[in-house]
Design an enzyme around this catalytic site. Structure first.
Site, PDB file in Angstrom:
ATOM      1  N   LYS A   1       0.876  -1.213   0.029  1.00  0.00           N
ATOM      2  CA  LYS A   1      -0.172   0.014   0.086  1.00  0.00           C
ATOM      3  C   LYS A   1       0.869   1.278  -0.031  1.00  0.00           C
ATOM      4  O   LYS A   1       1.947   1.262   0.893  1.00  0.00           O
ATOM      5  CB  LYS A   1      -0.751  -0.114   0.984  1.00  0.00           C
ATOM      6  CG  LYS A   1      -1.906   1.064   1.133  1.00  0.00           C
ATOM      7  CD  LYS A   1      -2.622   0.883   2.475  1.00  0.00           C
ATOM      8  CE  LYS A   1      -3.860   2.073   2.451  1.00  0.00           C
ATOM      9  NZ  LYS A   1      -4.797   1.867   3.902  1.00  0.00           N
TER      10      LYS A   1
ATOM     11  N   SER B   1      -9.590   1.791   2.712  1.00  0.00           N
ATOM     12  CA  SER B   1      -8.525   2.710   2.036  1.00  0.00           C
ATOM     13  C   SER B   1      -7.549   1.779   1.124  1.00  0.00           C
ATOM     14  O   SER B   1      -6.870   2.360   0.407  1.00  0.00           O
ATOM     15  CB  SER B   1      -7.984   3.769   2.960  1.00  0.00           C
ATOM     16  OG  SER B   1      -7.131   3.004   3.804  1.00  0.00           O
ATOM     17  N   SER B   2      -7.462   0.581   1.578  1.00  0.00           N
ATOM     18  CA  SER B   2      -6.537  -0.326   0.675  1.00  0.00           C
ATOM     19  C   SER B   2      -7.001  -0.749  -0.423  1.00  0.00           C
ATOM     20  O   SER B   2      -6.817  -1.908  -0.836  1.00  0.00           O
ATOM     21  CB  SER B   2      -5.935  -1.260   1.727  1.00  0.00           C
ATOM     22  OG  SER B   2      -5.603  -1.009   2.995  1.00  0.00           O
TER      23      SER B   2
ATOM     24  N   ILE C   1      -7.747   0.520  10.215  1.00  0.00           N
ATOM     25  CA  ILE C   1      -8.268   1.089  11.560  1.00  0.00           C
ATOM     26  C   ILE C   1      -9.344   0.691  11.663  1.00  0.00           C
ATOM     27  O   ILE C   1      -9.983   0.037  12.636  1.00  0.00           O
ATOM     28  CB  ILE C   1      -7.992   2.955  11.590  1.00  0.00           C
ATOM     29  CG1 ILE C   1      -6.600   3.316  11.849  1.00  0.00           C
ATOM     30  CG2 ILE C   1      -8.775   3.290  12.850  1.00  0.00           C
ATOM     31  CD1 ILE C   1      -6.422   4.690  11.809  1.00  0.00           C
ATOM     32  N   GLY C   2     -10.583   1.053  10.948  1.00  0.00           N
ATOM     33  CA  GLY C   2     -11.955   0.696  11.095  1.00  0.00           C
ATOM     34  C   GLY C   2     -12.622   0.108   9.756  1.00  0.00           C
ATOM     35  O   GLY C   2     -13.596   0.014   9.412  1.00  0.00           O
ATOM     36  N   GLY C   3     -11.621  -0.744   9.222  1.00  0.00           N
ATOM     37  CA  GLY C   3     -12.064  -1.447   7.845  1.00  0.00           C
ATOM     38  C   GLY C   3     -11.346  -1.340   6.672  1.00  0.00           C
ATOM     39  O   GLY C   3     -11.627  -1.792   5.595  1.00  0.00           O
ATOM     40  N   SER C   4      -9.991  -0.598   6.642  1.00  0.00           N
ATOM     41  CA  SER C   4      -9.338  -0.307   5.379  1.00  0.00           C
ATOM     42  C   SER C   4      -8.617  -1.516   4.943  1.00  0.00           C
ATOM     43  O   SER C   4      -8.184  -1.278   3.568  1.00  0.00           O
ATOM     44  CB  SER C   4      -8.408   0.591   5.696  1.00  0.00           C
ATOM     45  OG  SER C   4      -8.773   1.992   5.895  1.00  0.00           O
TER      46      SER C   4
END
Length: 215
Positions: free
Chosen positions: A55, A129-130, A150-153
Protein backbone atom coordinates in the site's frame (compact mmCIF):
# COMPACT_ATOMS: atom_id res chain seq x y z
CA UNK A 1 7.45 -15.24 -12.24
CA UNK A 2 8.23 -11.55 -11.74
CA UNK A 3 8.22 -10.99 -15.51
CA UNK A 4 4.77 -12.55 -15.78
CA UNK A 5 3.33 -10.31 -13.08
CA UNK A 6 4.90 -7.19 -14.60
CA UNK A 7 3.38 -8.07 -17.95
CA UNK A 8 0.03 -8.61 -16.26
CA UNK A 9 0.18 -5.22 -14.56
CA UNK A 10 1.10 -3.48 -17.80
CA UNK A 11 -1.80 -5.19 -19.57
CA UNK A 12 -4.57 -4.42 -17.06
CA UNK A 13 -3.38 -1.28 -15.25
CA UNK A 14 -5.53 1.02 -17.38
CA UNK A 15 -8.64 -0.93 -16.36
CA UNK A 16 -8.36 -0.91 -12.58
CA UNK A 17 -5.72 1.77 -11.89
CA UNK A 18 -4.53 -0.09 -8.80
CA UNK A 19 -0.82 0.67 -9.10
CA UNK A 20 0.49 3.97 -7.75
CA UNK A 21 4.27 3.50 -8.05
CA UNK A 22 5.85 0.89 -10.31
CA UNK A 23 9.17 -0.58 -9.13
CA UNK A 24 9.77 -2.92 -12.03
CA UNK A 25 13.46 -2.27 -12.72
CA UNK A 26 14.44 -3.06 -9.16
CA UNK A 27 12.10 -6.06 -9.07
CA UNK A 28 13.68 -7.57 -12.19
CA UNK A 29 17.16 -7.10 -10.74
CA UNK A 30 16.14 -8.80 -7.50
CA UNK A 31 14.49 -11.63 -9.43
CA UNK A 32 17.72 -12.30 -11.29
CA UNK A 33 19.60 -12.43 -7.98
CA UNK A 34 17.00 -14.86 -6.61
CA UNK A 35 17.43 -17.12 -9.64
CA UNK A 36 21.20 -17.14 -9.18
CA UNK A 37 20.81 -18.07 -5.51
CA UNK A 38 18.47 -20.94 -6.39
CA UNK A 39 20.99 -22.21 -8.94
CA UNK A 40 23.54 -22.33 -6.11
CA UNK A 41 21.18 -24.10 -3.74
CA UNK A 42 20.53 -21.03 -1.57
CA UNK A 43 17.09 -19.95 -0.33
CA UNK A 44 16.29 -16.55 1.14
CA UNK A 45 13.25 -17.87 2.97
CA UNK A 46 9.61 -18.92 2.53
CA UNK A 47 8.85 -16.05 0.10
CA UNK A 48 11.98 -16.49 -2.04
CA UNK A 49 11.25 -14.72 -5.34
CA UNK A 50 7.55 -14.17 -4.61
CA UNK A 51 6.24 -10.91 -6.15
CA UNK A 52 4.29 -8.72 -3.73
CA UNK A 53 2.75 -5.25 -3.63
CA UNK A 54 2.55 -2.71 -0.81
CA UNK A 55 0.00 0.00 0.00
CA UNK A 56 1.27 3.47 -0.95
CA UNK A 57 1.13 4.81 2.61
CA UNK A 58 3.58 2.19 3.92
CA UNK A 59 7.25 3.18 3.89
CA UNK A 60 9.55 1.74 1.23
CA UNK A 61 13.02 3.23 0.93
CA UNK A 62 13.45 5.34 -2.20
CA UNK A 63 9.72 5.97 -2.71
CA UNK A 64 7.28 8.58 -1.41
CA UNK A 65 4.31 7.82 0.82
CA UNK A 66 1.99 10.65 -0.15
CA UNK A 67 -1.26 9.36 1.35
CA UNK A 68 -2.79 10.97 -1.75
CA UNK A 69 -1.68 14.46 -0.69
CA UNK A 70 -0.16 16.63 -3.41
CA UNK A 71 3.28 17.99 -2.57
CA UNK A 72 4.05 15.26 -0.04
CA UNK A 73 6.61 13.64 -2.30
CA UNK A 74 9.70 13.27 -0.09
CA UNK A 75 11.55 10.02 -0.79
CA UNK A 76 11.78 7.77 2.26
CA UNK A 77 15.12 6.66 3.62
CA UNK A 78 14.18 3.29 5.10
CA UNK A 79 11.65 0.49 4.84
CA UNK A 80 8.81 0.03 7.27
CA UNK A 81 9.58 -2.94 9.58
CA UNK A 82 6.79 -4.93 7.93
CA UNK A 83 8.31 -4.38 4.49
CA UNK A 84 11.73 -5.35 5.81
CA UNK A 85 10.30 -8.62 7.14
CA UNK A 86 8.81 -9.51 3.75
CA UNK A 87 12.11 -8.71 2.04
CA UNK A 88 14.05 -10.77 4.58
CA UNK A 89 11.76 -13.70 3.76
CA UNK A 90 12.71 -13.35 0.08
CA UNK A 91 9.76 -11.36 -1.29
CA UNK A 92 10.23 -9.05 -4.28
CA UNK A 93 8.30 -5.80 -4.27
CA UNK A 94 6.71 -5.03 -7.63
CA UNK A 95 4.90 -1.80 -6.82
CA UNK A 96 3.08 0.39 -4.35
CA UNK A 97 -0.69 0.37 -4.66
CA UNK A 98 -3.24 3.16 -4.63
CA UNK A 99 -5.00 4.29 -1.45
CA UNK A 100 -7.79 6.61 -0.42
CA UNK A 101 -6.58 10.15 0.35
CA UNK A 102 -5.58 10.32 4.04
CA UNK A 103 -6.73 6.67 4.24
CA UNK A 104 -10.16 7.91 5.31
CA UNK A 105 -12.96 6.40 3.28
CA UNK A 106 -14.53 3.21 1.97
CA UNK A 107 -13.36 3.79 -1.59
CA UNK A 108 -10.00 4.51 -3.21
CA UNK A 109 -9.51 7.89 -4.85
CA UNK A 110 -7.04 10.74 -4.59
CA UNK A 111 -5.93 13.66 -6.79
CA UNK A 112 -2.47 12.20 -7.45
CA UNK A 113 -3.21 8.66 -8.66
CA UNK A 114 -6.93 8.85 -9.43
CA UNK A 115 -9.63 6.24 -8.80
CA UNK A 116 -9.12 2.50 -8.40
CA UNK A 117 -11.89 0.37 -9.92
CA UNK A 118 -13.25 -2.95 -8.79
CA UNK A 119 -11.75 -5.72 -10.97
CA UNK A 120 -15.08 -7.58 -11.08
CA UNK A 121 -17.04 -4.54 -12.26
CA UNK A 122 -15.07 -1.50 -13.41
CA UNK A 123 -18.01 0.78 -12.66
CA UNK A 124 -17.87 -0.18 -8.97
CA UNK A 125 -15.48 0.78 -6.22
CA UNK A 126 -12.69 -1.46 -5.00
CA UNK A 127 -13.36 -0.35 -1.43
CA UNK A 128 -10.92 1.50 0.75
CA UNK A 129 -8.68 2.65 1.94
CA UNK A 130 -6.45 -0.26 0.80
CA UNK A 131 -8.46 -0.56 -2.40
CA UNK A 132 -5.47 -0.55 -4.71
CA UNK A 133 -4.03 -3.54 -2.87
CA UNK A 134 -7.32 -5.41 -2.91
CA UNK A 135 -7.85 -4.79 -6.63
CA UNK A 136 -4.25 -5.66 -7.57
CA UNK A 137 -4.35 -9.00 -5.77
CA UNK A 138 -7.83 -9.89 -7.04
CA UNK A 139 -6.82 -9.06 -10.62
CA UNK A 140 -3.71 -11.26 -10.36
CA UNK A 141 -1.22 -8.40 -10.40
CA UNK A 142 0.33 -9.62 -7.16
CA UNK A 143 0.48 -12.78 -5.08
CA UNK A 144 -0.01 -11.01 -1.76
CA UNK A 145 0.57 -7.65 -0.18
CA UNK A 146 0.24 -5.27 2.73
CA UNK A 147 -2.56 -2.92 3.65
CA UNK A 148 -3.38 -0.84 6.70
CA UNK A 149 -6.56 -0.86 8.76
CA UNK A 150 -8.14 1.17 11.55
CA UNK A 151 -11.86 0.82 10.90
CA UNK A 152 -12.03 -1.50 7.90
CA UNK A 153 -9.37 -0.35 5.44
CA UNK A 154 -8.14 -3.91 4.83
CA UNK A 155 -11.40 -5.73 5.46
CA UNK A 156 -13.62 -3.59 3.22
CA UNK A 157 -11.56 -3.88 0.00
CA UNK A 158 -10.92 -7.57 0.71
CA UNK A 159 -14.69 -8.08 0.86
CA UNK A 160 -15.42 -5.89 -2.18
CA UNK A 161 -12.69 -7.51 -4.31
CA UNK A 162 -13.26 -11.12 -3.24
CA UNK A 163 -9.93 -11.80 -1.55
CA UNK A 164 -8.80 -12.37 2.04
CA UNK A 165 -7.46 -9.75 4.43
CA UNK A 166 -6.50 -9.62 8.08
CA UNK A 167 -6.46 -6.73 10.55
CA UNK A 168 -4.19 -8.00 13.32
CA UNK A 169 -4.31 -6.71 16.87
CA UNK A 170 -2.40 -3.39 16.84
CA UNK A 171 1.37 -3.65 17.37
CA UNK A 172 1.56 -7.39 16.70
CA UNK A 173 3.13 -6.42 13.37
CA UNK A 174 5.64 -3.58 13.91
CA UNK A 175 5.19 -0.43 11.86
CA UNK A 176 6.60 3.07 11.51
CA UNK A 177 4.27 5.92 12.48
CA UNK A 178 3.20 8.15 9.57
CA UNK A 179 5.59 11.02 8.88
CA UNK A 180 4.06 14.49 8.90
CA UNK A 181 0.46 13.27 9.23
CA UNK A 182 -1.77 13.27 12.31
CA UNK A 183 -5.14 11.59 12.65
CA UNK A 184 -8.11 13.83 13.45
CA UNK A 185 -9.03 11.51 16.30
CA UNK A 186 -6.04 11.11 18.59
CA UNK A 187 -6.97 7.55 19.54
CA UNK A 188 -7.15 6.40 15.92
CA UNK A 189 -3.42 5.86 15.54
CA UNK A 190 -3.42 3.44 18.47
CA UNK A 191 -5.94 1.27 16.59
CA UNK A 192 -3.96 1.18 13.36
CA UNK A 193 -2.61 -2.14 12.09
CA UNK A 194 -0.58 -3.24 9.12
CA UNK A 195 -1.90 -6.54 7.84
CA UNK A 196 -1.57 -9.00 4.95
CA UNK A 197 -3.92 -9.37 2.00
CA UNK A 198 -3.97 -12.41 -0.30
CA UNK A 199 -6.14 -14.56 -2.55
CA UNK A 200 -6.02 -17.61 -0.30
CA UNK A 201 -6.21 -18.18 3.46
CA UNK A 202 -3.03 -20.28 3.32
CA UNK A 203 -1.11 -17.36 1.79
CA UNK A 204 -2.60 -15.01 4.39
CA UNK A 205 -1.52 -17.34 7.19
CA UNK A 206 2.04 -17.63 5.86
CA UNK A 207 2.37 -13.86 5.47
CA UNK A 208 1.03 -13.23 8.96
CA UNK A 209 3.49 -15.71 10.48
CA UNK A 210 6.37 -13.94 8.74
CA UNK A 211 5.16 -10.45 9.67
CA UNK A 212 4.37 -11.19 13.31
CA UNK A 213 7.35 -13.38 14.15
CA UNK A 214 9.28 -12.19 17.21
CA UNK A 215 12.73 -11.00 16.19
Amino acid sequence: MVNSFIERIQRVHKDINAIAIMMFENALSEAQSCDELVANGVSLGPLHGVPVTIKESIHIAGTPSTWGIQGKDELLEEDDPSVARLKNAGAIILAKTNAMQLLMGCETFNPIYGRTNNPWNLERTSGGSSGGEGAAIAYMCSVLGLGTDIGGSIRTPAHFCGIHGLKPTPRIIPQHPPKGISHIQKGASSMSSIGPMARTVDDLKLAFEILSRKQ
